[in-house]
Motif scaffolding. Structure first.
Motif, PDB file in Angstrom:
ATOM      1  N   UNK A 157       0.805  -1.228   0.000  1.00 40.30           N
ATOM      2  CA  UNK A 157       0.000   0.000   0.000  1.00 40.30           C
ATOM      3  C   UNK A 157       0.841   1.282   0.000  1.00 40.30           C
ATOM      4  N   UNK A 158       2.071   1.150  -0.362  1.00 41.99           N
ATOM      5  CA  UNK A 158       2.918   2.340  -0.366  1.00 41.99           C
ATOM      6  C   UNK A 158       4.299   2.053  -0.905  1.00 41.99           C
ATOM      7  N   UNK A 159       5.101   3.096  -0.907  1.00 42.05           N
ATOM      8  CA  UNK A 159       6.458   2.931  -1.410  1.00 42.05           C
ATOM      9  C   UNK A 159       7.430   3.832  -0.692  1.00 42.05           C
ATOM     10  N   UNK A 160       8.688   3.470  -0.755  1.00 41.81           N
ATOM     11  CA  UNK A 160       9.722   4.242  -0.097  1.00 41.81           C
ATOM     12  C   UNK A 160      10.929   4.299  -1.019  1.00 41.81           C
ATOM     13  N   UNK A 161      11.465   5.475  -1.221  1.00 44.86           N
ATOM     14  CA  UNK A 161      12.670   5.579  -2.042  1.00 44.86           C
ATOM     15  C   UNK A 161      13.637   6.562  -1.416  1.00 44.86           C
ATOM     16  N   UNK A 162      14.913   6.273  -1.585  1.00 49.34           N
ATOM     17  CA  UNK A 162      15.938   7.157  -1.026  1.00 49.34           C
ATOM     18  C   UNK A 162      17.121   7.272  -1.976  1.00 49.34           C
ATOM     19  N   UNK A 163      17.655   8.475  -2.034  1.00 47.89           N
ATOM     20  CA  UNK A 163      18.845   8.725  -2.838  1.00 47.89           C
ATOM     21  C   UNK A 163      19.881   9.323  -1.898  1.00 47.89           C
ATOM     22  N   UNK A 164      20.986   8.626  -1.761  1.00 49.19           N
ATOM     23  CA  UNK A 164      22.007   9.078  -0.827  1.00 49.19           C
ATOM     24  C   UNK A 164      23.366   9.092  -1.516  1.00 49.19           C
ATOM     25  N   UNK A 165      23.920  10.270  -1.706  1.00 54.23           N
ATOM     26  CA  UNK A 165      25.209  10.385  -2.374  1.00 54.23           C
ATOM     27  C   UNK A 165      26.253  10.842  -1.359  1.00 54.23           C
ATOM     28  N   UNK A 166      27.296  10.049  -1.198  1.00 48.90           N
ATOM     29  CA  UNK A 166      28.348  10.429  -0.254  1.00 48.90           C
ATOM     30  C   UNK A 166      29.685  10.555  -0.972  1.00 48.90           C
ATOM     31  N   UNK A 167      30.590  11.243  -0.325  1.00 48.75           N
ATOM     32  CA  UNK A 167      31.878  11.562  -0.948  1.00 48.75           C
ATOM     33  C   UNK A 167      32.895  10.414  -0.808  1.00 48.75           C
ATOM     34  N   UNK A 168      32.763   9.636   0.269  1.00 48.90           N
ATOM     35  CA  UNK A 168      33.735   8.565   0.568  1.00 48.90           C
ATOM     36  C   UNK A 168      34.024   7.617  -0.587  1.00 48.90           C
ATOM     37  N   UNK A 169      32.988   6.910  -1.106  1.00 54.33           N
ATOM     38  CA  UNK A 169      33.243   5.975  -2.211  1.00 54.33           C
ATOM     39  C   UNK A 169      33.808   6.662  -3.459  1.00 54.33           C
ATOM     40  N   UNK A 170      33.390   7.916  -3.693  1.00 59.20           N
ATOM     41  CA  UNK A 170      33.898   8.647  -4.868  1.00 59.20           C
ATOM     42  C   UNK A 170      35.406   8.860  -4.769  1.00 59.20           C
ATOM     43  N   UNK A 171      35.864   9.192  -3.554  1.00 58.35           N
ATOM     44  CA  UNK A 171      37.307   9.386  -3.328  1.00 58.35           C
ATOM     45  C   UNK A 171      38.043   8.063  -3.533  1.00 58.35           C
ATOM     46  N   UNK A 172      37.446   6.962  -3.021  1.00 57.80           N
ATOM     47  CA  UNK A 172      38.062   5.632  -3.177  1.00 57.80           C
ATOM     48  C   UNK A 172      38.173   5.240  -4.653  1.00 57.80           C
ATOM     49  N   UNK A 173      37.119   5.554  -5.436  1.00 54.30           N
ATOM     50  CA  UNK A 173      37.128   5.255  -6.879  1.00 54.30           C
ATOM     51  C   UNK A 173      38.275   6.022  -7.543  1.00 54.30           C
TER      52      UNK A 173
END
Lengths: 197, 68
Positions: A157-173
């Motif tokens: 009966x519903x939905x949940x969505x989230x967008x979470x962008x962090x700097x940590x993995x980007x630095x590791x990449x």
């Protein structure tokens, strides 16, 4: 601390991480099966989200959460909609596959890093394989970043969505690809040195 | 590479074996083989000096530039 002792510790950490991820994979699979077979046990497990949309002001880390109910205007409370038992089967499979893929990716990263450390232990760090390993780690981290940054759960009966962008993995990449380039230069120098008579 | 190593020719002229030369100049036979096959990317002056001394020749007798 001597070089070899430090590298030995790194190898042990990598091996421990690999075992942990295998155990986590087994645990995830067990929980996934258990949710489906013993559905009634999870009836009171409520996943609480903020129904309001929130947005951080800084660029990174960026966090955006959104919840919605299919039947607008109904008097359904969050506790009635967002329970574990009401997650759709399709959504449950997607969540399971996502977490399994994340575990596999981190396992592969640990495996590649272990092989790099082991070649360094043998005093031959600048091998072509290590360049490839760093590039692979970078690619795995990109997939990891995509998988972890977006999450969507469908309820009956519903939905949940989230967008979470962090700097940590980007630095590791970035570090992974820079290390690949450094090792590529090192490999060229090593080959030149080996072919100098 | 347009630089050709004529070490084989000089060895034949001096009737000397590769192993023998390697021992005189103090490098491994594997490294001498790299040099002979043209796989080497660089030659140290000290190595060149030792080869010239052992074979009683000039650097130009060993190294040749061929265009193309």
């Amino acid at each position: 601390m001597t070089k070899n002792r430090l590298l030995n510790i790194a190898v042990v950490i990598c091996k421990t991480l690999k075992i942990t991820y295998i155990l986590a994979f087994i645990a995830t699979t067990f929980i996934f099966i258990h949710i489906q077979t013993n559905n009634s046990q999870y009836a009171d497990k409520i996943l609480s989200f903020n129904s309001t949309t929130n947005k951080s002001t800084s660029v990174l880390p960026f966090h955006y959460t959104s919840t919605n109910k299919w039947k607008e205007g109904t008097s359904l409370k969050d506790e009635e909609v967002y329970t574990t038992t009401k997650i759709t089967t399709f959504s449950l499979y997607i969540i399971y596959l996502k977490y399994v893929l994340i575990l596999i990716l981190i396992y592969f990263c640990a495996n590649e890093f272990q092989s790099i450390v082991q070649t360094t232990k043998r005093y031959k760090p600048f091998l072509k394989n290590n360049v490839k390993s760093f590039r692979r780690i970078g690619k795995y981290l990109i997939i990891y970043y995509v998988l972890t940054s977006y999450s969507i759960i469908h309820y009956q009966e519903g939905g949940f969505s989230t967008l979470s962008l962090s700097l940590g993995p980007l630095i590791l990449i970035l570090i992974s690809f820079i290390m690949a380039e450094i090792f590529k230069e090192g490999n060229a120098l090593m080959e030149e040195n080996e072919l100098t008579v | 590479m347009p630089i050709v190593i004529n070490l084989d020719v000089m060895l034949a002229k001096r009737k000397m074996r590769s192993k023998e030369l390697a021992e005189i100049i103090g490098i491994t036979t594997a490294n001498l083989s790299i040099l002979k096959s043209g796989k080497a990317k660089a030659v140290r002056f000290s190595t060149l000096e030792a080869i010239c001394k052992a074979l009683e020749c000039q650097p130009a007798d060993i190294l040749e530039y061929i265009e193309g």
